[in-house]
Design an enzyme around this catalytic site. Sequence first.
Site, PDB file in Angstrom:
ATOM      1  N   GLU A  72       0.700  -1.261   0.098  1.00  0.00           N
ATOM      2  CA  GLU A  72       0.079   0.142  -0.058  1.00  0.00           C
ATOM      3  C   GLU A  72       0.999   1.275  -0.106  1.00  0.00           C
ATOM      4  OE1 GLU A  72      -3.020   2.080   3.165  1.00  0.00           O
ATOM      5  OE2 GLU A  72      -3.103  -0.125   3.261  1.00  0.00           O
TER       6      GLU A  72
ATOM      7  N   ASP B 254      -4.562  10.408  10.056  1.00  0.00           N
ATOM      8  CA  ASP B 254      -3.539   9.628  10.559  1.00  0.00           C
ATOM      9  C   ASP B 254      -2.863  10.237  11.731  1.00  0.00           C
ATOM     10  OD1 ASP B 254      -3.119   7.554   8.370  1.00  0.00           O
ATOM     11  OD2 ASP B 254      -3.004   9.310   7.166  1.00  0.00           O
TER      12      ASP B 254
END
EC number: 4.2.1.20
Lengths: 392, 258
Positions: free
Chosen positions: B46, B57
């Site tokens: 990924e 995040d």
Amino acid sequence: MIRVDEKGFYGKFGGAYIPEMLHPNIEELRDNYESIVASEEFQQEFQLLLRDFVGRPTPLYFASRLSETFGAKIYLKREDLCHTGAHKVNNTIGQIILAKKLGKKRIIAETGAGQHGVATATVCALMGMDCTVYMGELDIERQRPNVERMKILGAKVVPATSGSKTLKDATNEAMRQWINNPVDTHYIIGSVVGPHPYPEMVARFQSVISEEMKWQLKEKEGRENPDLVIACVGGGSNAAGAFYHYYNTPDVRLIAAEAAGMGISSGKSAATTVLGTPGILHGSKTILMQTEDGQVVEPHSISAGLDYPGIGPVHAHLFDIGRGEFVAVEDEDAMKAGILLSRTEGIIPAIETAHAIHALNLIEYRSDDVIVINLSGRGDKDLETYIKWGGY
Amino acid sequence: MNRIHYLFNNKKERVLSIYFTAGFPHLEDTILVMEAIQAGGADIIEIGVPYSDPIADGPTIQDSNKIALDNGMSMKVLFEQLKGFRAKIHIPVVLMGYLNPIIQFGMEDFCKKCKEVGIDGLIVPDLPMQQYLDEFKSLFEEYGLVNTFLISPQTSEKRIREIDENTDGFIYMVSSHAITGAKSGISEEQIIYFKRVQEMNLKNPRLIGFGISDAETFTTASRYSHGAIIGSAFIKTVKDSKNLSEDIKNYLQSVLKN
């Protein structure tokens, strides 16, 4: 017709571009806020607090010496007289009642200048709710008094240390914390930004400003509509409130003053409509300052409240269709306008608000025009910036 | 056949997907890191496209995004670097990126480039399902890109079913109420959620991400799904590495040991 559609768009701008983790929170809010806000019970509590706690209605003050200086009939909508010193509290009162009705126990918020943080800490103290405010590290330094006010009110102030360490980063951090605490926490966004339904919800809570302007003008001028309304725009909550009931009255010119910082082409600016392009910021499609690659650019303004790389989607729409006239005011000119207002009317404005005063120098108007400037906040919090600038 | 479909047709358990940020720790490390991930035995790569404002995040990945941007990484640079990578990498590769940089690149150009270089799927965390269906689904399909949606413990059963209906790659199960890298270890409560989704008999395979960092968490997550995704813990491994290939191999071996 300017209004939000059912998907949360104003024309091309708005929507809810959010991580799936926030979907349940946003859905809960979207599905419930309109019916709660429309309820008799909510309205009673909201109106009572606006009156007895905030001190509304705020005066619509005819500024005679300022009018003489500029050659027009200038009124000041005195949001600076709201409890806590700015219009921000109108929205936090609305959202805290909403949060309570949704059964939330904890409040988080972002803040730039600290005005929204103080307004949030204030209503949390009022309602006995736990409060955490995220604030850019840089803003914590330049808005010390507001940081201390929040702490006195019992809020926790957490520095946002990423990026430019200002409002944008504080907003990122608040969103992350909402993702981490989705069930018991309500996020009180302070401006007309963020995913749908925030922009419209915040605008509605702030719309009391233009609602009052209408009947106050009727009393004073015999007509509800001014010729111009002027307000400063960072995210744009005070402007949205001042424009709200005039969106669909084309005779009323809507003037938005953005922060040009050290100059449009200086690389240190926050003049979003001049320097920005369409994109996505903090959950909505809007106009934002970004690189060719779509990275968000760090803005600059001497006023922490305008130091934001985007504008609310409703303002992007007003700009897009030409309904709003946007002007860009440089730091130096805003400071001088702040001094001018102090000396002509005995009102030291917030530096954000001073941008709206200077806008009078940048637009055309007639001598018999009735102009309302939304005096969004007072300058107490900015004394240090005034002193450092020193040009008085 | 799309490599993601091929993978899940042939492997039903302990699928390991590794997230890393393109251009991190150094601009030119992208392909090197991909080769090392494949060599170390992971099943999916990924690639994170760095963004200035990654709101889903935590600090570790925010940090790697910032360093990668400072290194000069961008969508254009990334596609340049990815030219020809299929000569070396045969496992599925997914791009993970926030919506704004993709829109600025141009959604169609982006999809076209992805196909050209050999990308199999996309994860766009701030692309809502409705927007995807309304505006982008046909483009993704035209260029053979599998779209991955996220679900969290808060996602309702109804919505999980809708998501399952509208994807045909895998479902990314966020393990907890959290941004990436926020928690470590797996709690009872999380296991109840894993089981609940497992029992829904979804048509798509499920990978569990967020909070997976070592053999123990990987094995636990794999018990209730088809495998797991590691991000922050991997970024920490490569951050100060003096020998990327060696350190990545060792790390993956430690995760994959039974």
